[in-house]
Design an enzyme around this catalytic site. Structure first.
Site, mmCIF file in Angstrom:
data_model
loop_
_atom_site.group_PDB
_atom_site.id
_atom_site.type_symbol
_atom_site.label_atom_id
_atom_site.label_comp_id
_atom_site.label_asym_id
_atom_site.label_seq_id
_atom_site.Cartn_x
_atom_site.Cartn_y
_atom_site.Cartn_z
ATOM 1 N N HIS A 1 0.813 -1.222 0.000
ATOM 2 C CA HIS A 1 0.000 0.000 0.000
ATOM 3 C C HIS A 1 0.843 1.267 0.000
ATOM 4 O O HIS A 1 0.291 2.360 -0.109
ATOM 5 C CB HIS A 1 -0.932 -0.009 1.220
ATOM 6 C CG HIS A 1 -1.983 -1.071 1.139
ATOM 7 N ND1 HIS A 1 -3.306 -0.806 0.875
ATOM 8 C CD2 HIS A 1 -1.896 -2.424 1.239
ATOM 9 C CE1 HIS A 1 -3.992 -1.935 0.839
ATOM 10 N NE2 HIS A 1 -3.163 -2.931 1.062
ATOM 11 N N ASP B 1 3.059 9.471 -0.676
ATOM 12 C CA ASP B 1 1.946 8.681 -0.163
ATOM 13 C C ASP B 1 1.678 7.558 -1.140
ATOM 14 O O ASP B 1 1.773 7.772 -2.360
ATOM 15 C CB ASP B 1 0.700 9.569 -0.068
ATOM 16 C CG ASP B 1 -0.127 9.257 1.153
ATOM 17 O OD1 ASP B 1 0.020 8.157 1.695
ATOM 18 O OD2 ASP B 1 -0.917 10.125 1.548
HETATM 19 P P1 ADP Z 1 -3.025 6.350 5.116
HETATM 20 O O1 ADP Z 1 -3.369 4.988 4.645
HETATM 21 O O2 ADP Z 1 -1.572 6.670 4.986
HETATM 22 O O3 ADP Z 1 -3.509 6.673 6.476
HETATM 23 P P2 ADP Z 1 -5.089 7.269 3.247
HETATM 24 O O4 ADP Z 1 -5.480 8.667 2.902
HETATM 25 O O5 ADP Z 1 -4.939 6.372 2.087
HETATM 26 O O6 ADP Z 1 -3.771 7.376 4.136
HETATM 27 O O7 ADP Z 1 -6.200 6.607 4.172
HETATM 28 C C1 ADP Z 1 -6.599 7.170 5.364
HETATM 29 C C2 ADP Z 1 -7.989 6.614 5.738
HETATM 30 O O8 ADP Z 1 -8.223 6.852 7.118
HETATM 31 C C3 ADP Z 1 -9.101 7.283 4.962
HETATM 32 O O9 ADP Z 1 -10.115 6.358 4.657
HETATM 33 C C4 ADP Z 1 -9.610 8.338 5.943
HETATM 34 O O10 ADP Z 1 -10.974 8.643 5.794
HETATM 35 C C5 ADP Z 1 -9.359 7.701 7.282
HETATM 36 N N1 ADP Z 1 -9.016 8.763 8.233
HETATM 37 C C6 ADP Z 1 -8.015 9.630 8.126
HETATM 38 N N2 ADP Z 1 -8.045 10.515 9.147
HETATM 39 C C7 ADP Z 1 -9.076 10.183 9.898
HETATM 40 C C8 ADP Z 1 -9.655 10.720 11.089
HETATM 41 N N3 ADP Z 1 -9.169 11.810 11.655
HETATM 42 N N4 ADP Z 1 -10.708 10.097 11.594
HETATM 43 C C9 ADP Z 1 -11.234 9.020 10.994
HETATM 44 N N5 ADP Z 1 -10.767 8.498 9.875
HETATM 45 C C10 ADP Z 1 -9.712 9.066 9.328
HETATM 46 C C1 G6P Z 2 -1.028 2.982 6.132
HETATM 47 C C2 G6P Z 2 -0.382 1.625 5.972
HETATM 48 C C3 G6P Z 2 -1.237 0.554 6.640
HETATM 49 C C4 G6P Z 2 -1.533 0.948 8.079
HETATM 50 C C5 G6P Z 2 -2.120 2.347 8.157
HETATM 51 C C6 G6P Z 2 -2.344 2.815 9.587
HETATM 52 O O1 G6P Z 2 -2.230 2.960 5.466
HETATM 53 O O2 G6P Z 2 -0.215 1.343 4.593
HETATM 54 O O3 G6P Z 2 -0.592 -0.690 6.591
HETATM 55 O O4 G6P Z 2 -2.420 0.017 8.658
HETATM 56 O O5 G6P Z 2 -1.252 3.252 7.515
HETATM 57 O O6 G6P Z 2 -1.187 2.660 10.344
HETATM 58 P P1 G6P Z 2 -1.112 1.717 11.639
HETATM 59 O O7 G6P Z 2 0.316 1.728 12.012
HETATM 60 O O8 G6P Z 2 -2.029 2.357 12.630
HETATM 61 O O9 G6P Z 2 -1.612 0.361 11.234
#
Ligand code: ADP
Ligand code: G6P
Length: 452
Positions: free
Chosen positions: A157, A351
């Site tokens: 991812h 990202d």
């Molecule tokens: P990452 O996987 O690095 O966190 P992404 O943007 O691909 O970044 O995915 C983040 C996910 O987590 C999204 O579905 C988003 O809606 C959710 N998310 C991010 N911030 C929050 C938050 N403050 N509260 C709830 N959900 C969140």
């Molecule tokens: C990114 C990574 C995931 C991970 C998520 C949240 O989306 O690709 O593998 O689960 O961040 O991070 P955490 O350390 O809370 O699992």
């Protein structure tokens, strides 16, 4: 095709409304909905004894969640140190933040072997196993070592840098060799696929990477956004803005997201375009993530300081430039906030994909959509090129983009959003999973796989 078995370190809690933030769990949950499948991973809890943990099971909507506890030292070496203190910075092009240690590498291998041992008795002969993310690079090989001959696919991812960076990790070629145990490796973008295949090539290994950009469930998210925009929380937010435009940022509190750079970009907007003072509010929602890893604590302190400094310098007694929240917010309420936001400011330094960008587009009101300001370095940028694209390292460029977004006329907003929305509908979470699994079904078996 047999039953789908998903394996990832992080597994969503199927019964809780407020989920830990993160694209993997959100994207996959949308993808597995409706099928019969098993999802195996870490419970998030601490194991008591020293022996192998027993999985706990919970079945919700046809998906069986099987999770294991990890001991404190496993959690520290495997998750905090190796996965998030070494692999995460390296794969986000931040070699300088990598804290390498051989001991953590050892724990990482041991926990992967533990995942394989505890998963093995749960597997059926015709299962299709789909392993996710950097925590579990060696899992496929560990399963093959235990005699598993079923199809095993892998999806990464996060971004993949070129070999010239990856090789900074001592023993990186061993990880690449382990990856050969998978029949197919999916990554987010063509650039990631090219980089991973180059690493395979220069190490004399088979090129197994292909790009499968992950998506969201846009229909469901739109419905959530419509409901969320009518919620009490959305009403309170609207009333508190008193007519000011809303610029929204939503990210885990992670150094890959470019948050300090973003705050400085917003500061440059109110410094250089004083007409926006008092007329715009920037709401950043950044729930604390991986708070036990040192670099994340440093970032948190830095953002506390920056927010205080910018608000101290520009606030009026009746206007606060930045509202900054480090608690998670329930997904339906967040969806409503997206819909209300005039501008989404999403500026990662790197990202894998960035699902927030796609969610923002899906949440918009088709009569008067908001504007997406997006970093060139988000994995979503090649698909979402009708956004206002910025270099996140340049505060003045962010300020100019924000000014452009805040003053953009309805015709241009509509024209951009319609193209972006078509793109978000084109590859959804469901179509992403189907495309990957079909390609896995058709892939040449990995060389290490004994003949079936
Ligand atoms: P990452 O996987 O690095 O966190 P992404 O943007 O691909 O970044 O995915 C983040 C996910 O987590 C999204 O579905 C988003 O809606 C959710 N998310 C991010 N911030 C929050 C938050 N403050 N509260 C709830 N959900 C969140
Ligand atoms: C990114 C990574 C995931 C991970 C998520 C949240 O989306 O690709 O593998 O689960 O961040 O991070 P955490 O350390 O809370 O699992």
């Amino acid at each position: 095709m047999g039953r789908l078995v998903i394996v990832s370190n992080r597994v969503p809690s199927p019964r809780e409304r407020t989920q830990p933030a993160g694209g993997l769990a959100v994207g996959l949950r949308d993808a597995v909905r409706g099928g019969s499948s098993m999802w195996f991973g870490w419970s998030g809890n601490q194991a008591e004894g020293d022996g192998d943990p027993q999985p706990s099971f919970d079945t919700v909507d046809g998906v069986t969640y099987a999770t294991i506890d990890l001991t404190e030292s496993q959690h520290e070496g495997f998750y905090q140190n190796f996965s998030n203190g070494i692999l995460w910075p390296l794969f986000h092009y931040r070699v300088g933040l990598m804290n390498y240690s051989r001991r953590d590498w050892q724990t990482y291998l041991e926990v992967n072997a533990l995942f394989a041992r505890t998963l093995l008795p749960l597997l059926k002969p015709d299962d299709v196993v789909w392993v996710h993310d950097y925590h579990l690079f060696p899992l496929g090989q560990a399963l093959r070592d235990l005699g598993v001959t079923t199809r095993i696919g892998f999806f990464l991812h996060i971004p993949v840098p070129p070999w010239s960076l990856v090789r900074s990790l001592p023993g990186a070629e061993l990880l690449l060799e382990d990856l050969q145990a998978y029949d197919l490796i999916g990554v987010q973008t063509e650039e990631d696929a090219d980089n991973l295949n180059q690493s395979f090539r220069v190490n004399g290994l088979t090129e197994r990477a292909r790009a499968f950009p992950i998506g969201i469930d846009p229909h469901e998210f739109r419905a959530q956004a419509e409901t969320g925009a009518g919620s009490g929380e959305a009403e309170r937010l609207r009333a508190s803005l008193r007519g000011a435009a809303l610029v929204l940022g939503v990210d885990r509190l992670d150094y890959s997201k470019g948050l300090p750079e973003r705050f400085r970009g917003y500061e440059a907007l109110i410094a250089r375009y004083p007409e926006h003072r008092g007329k715009v509010t920037f709401l950043q929602v950044a729930p604390v993530s991986r708070g036990d890893v040192e670099e994340y604590r440093v970032l948190r302190r830095q953002l506390d300081e920056l927010t205080g400094r910018i608000n101290g310098a520009y606030a009026e007694f009746d206007w606060t430039p930045i509202r900054y929240i480090t608690r998670p917010i329930a997904r339906d309420i967040l969806a409503g906030f997206y819909r209300m936001a005039d501008v989404a400011l999403i500026t990662p330094l790197r990202d894998g994909m960035n699902l927030v960008a796609k969610e923002y587009i899906a949440a918009q009101d088709a009569e008067s959509p908001g504007v997406l300001v997006l970093s060139h370095f988000a994995g979503a940028a090649p698909e979402l090129d009708e956004a206002v694209l910025v270099n996140p390292y340049d505060a003045d460029e962010i300020a100019d983009a924000l000014h452009q977004a805040l003053t953009m006329g309805l015709d241009e907003r509509l024209a951009r959003w319609r193209k972006l929305d078509a793109e978000v509908r084109r590859t959804t979470a469901g179509s992403w999973a189907r495309d990957f699994l079909q390609a896995l079904d058709e892939a040449q078996p990995a060389p290490a796989t004994p003949a079936a």
